[in-house]
Design an enzyme around this catalytic site. Structure first.
Site, PDB file in Angstrom:
ATOM      1  N   ASP A   4       0.843  -1.135   0.073  1.00 55.68           N
ATOM      2  CA  ASP A   4       0.055  -0.005  -0.130  1.00 55.68           C
ATOM      3  C   ASP A   4       0.991   1.298  -0.082  1.00 55.68           C
ATOM      4  O   ASP A   4       1.454   1.474   0.943  1.00 55.68           O
ATOM      5  CB  ASP A   4      -0.806   0.026   1.291  1.00 55.68           C
ATOM      6  N   GLU A  65      -1.122  -0.978  -4.731  1.00 58.45           N
ATOM      7  CA  GLU A  65      -2.434  -0.192  -5.128  1.00 58.45           C
ATOM      8  C   GLU A  65      -1.693   0.733  -5.879  1.00 58.45           C
ATOM      9  O   GLU A  65      -0.706   1.488  -5.860  1.00 58.45           O
ATOM     10  CB  GLU A  65      -2.889   0.563  -3.736  1.00 58.45           C
ATOM     11  N   ASP A 138      -3.052   0.328   9.719  1.00 57.34           N
ATOM     12  CA  ASP A 138      -2.812   0.476   8.255  1.00 57.34           C
ATOM     13  C   ASP A 138      -2.437  -0.525   7.255  1.00 57.34           C
ATOM     14  O   ASP A 138      -2.457  -0.664   6.217  1.00 57.34           O
ATOM     15  CB  ASP A 138      -1.593   1.645   8.009  1.00 57.34           C
TER      16      ASP A 138
END
Lengths: 171, 171
Positions: A4, A65, A138
């Site tokens: 990410d 991502e 996260d």
């Protein structure tokens, strides 16, 4: 390996795809670079840290991502700088990179492209059979991206085979 | 070293700052990566090529155009990926990186923050004492960024010294 991407916080995860839809968690963590450090040093820290993960876990593939084009332009540019460095680290190790949009990841994991953070964390905890939600919070995103690829990879492979078959069938 | 960053075309230049406003051209060129090549391979080619330039010319400093936040978002993101890789190459060689906006470069070179490409090319040709416009045409931007830094660097250094002096003067 799931990533990410971000300049201030970059989530990393490693999972092992099992039979069918089974996915086993291997590792999860965050690379942080403080905003008061200058850009060259921040990018270098990210490059070194992601390189160590890649060399330690030797993943077969990296799922990341895709940079989200909406939102604060300055954040988008910062994230895109980090993505450049992360993709380069994969390329230098001949690791294939697959990109997924946030809504593709949400849809793959929860069936809903607009699932919120809480729903996503709860789904990832269940899918990976964890006794509690992944920490740091996260990091759930990095795991979700990795699981998304594990589930999409067989379809991608079949589509590619179909393309190759079509090409071969051409005069 | 001056860099006009881009994924499809990235301008590189090396100049030598002389006395006063004198700047001598050393080298200029373009790294091209075709759009039909995948992102990881494009970023790797840029990383290798810029690294070779840095290792061959051993510049003292790298000046780069800051990503322009307006315009096509997808182009901005692509350029920002390349900037990540270019800044990393500098950081890995402990080279300081200075960023200038397009209008800062135009203003420094031509006195007009909105100068057009033709004016800029003509100014750069004159400043560097070239017998004809730099080739390839895009490379003029990379030279302009390098010259901009040569002219701004003494001011930046004086400002830093003033800051240090102020800090030292504090109780």
């Amino acid at each position: 390996m799931g990533i990410d991407p971000g300049l201030t916080r970059c989530g990393l995860s490693v999972v092992q795809a099992g039979r069918g839809r089974a996915v086993l968690p291997v590792s999860v963590g965050i690379i942080r670079t403080p905003p008061d450090v200058e850009l060259p040093q921040r990018l270098r820290r990210i490059s070194v840290a992601v390189g160590e993960w890649m060399d330690d876990y030797r993943p077969d593939v990296v799922a990341m991502e895709r940079v989200f084009e909406r939102g604060n332009v300055s954040t988008v540019i910062h994230t895109a700088h980090a993505v450049g460095v992360l993709v380069l680290a994969a390329a230098e190790r001949d690791l294939p990179v697959f990109m997924y949009t946030p809504s593709e990841v949400k849809k793959a994991i929860s069936g809903n492209g607009r699932a919120d953070k809480k729903q996503m964390t709860s789904m990832i905890t269940r899918i990976l059979g964890l006794s509690e939600a992944p920490k740091p919070a996260d990091a759930a995103d990095a795991l979700a991206i990795a699981v998304c690829h594990c589930w999409r990879a067989p379809l991608i492979a079949r589509t590619e085979q179909a393309h190759v078959a079509l090409q071969k069938g051409k005069p």
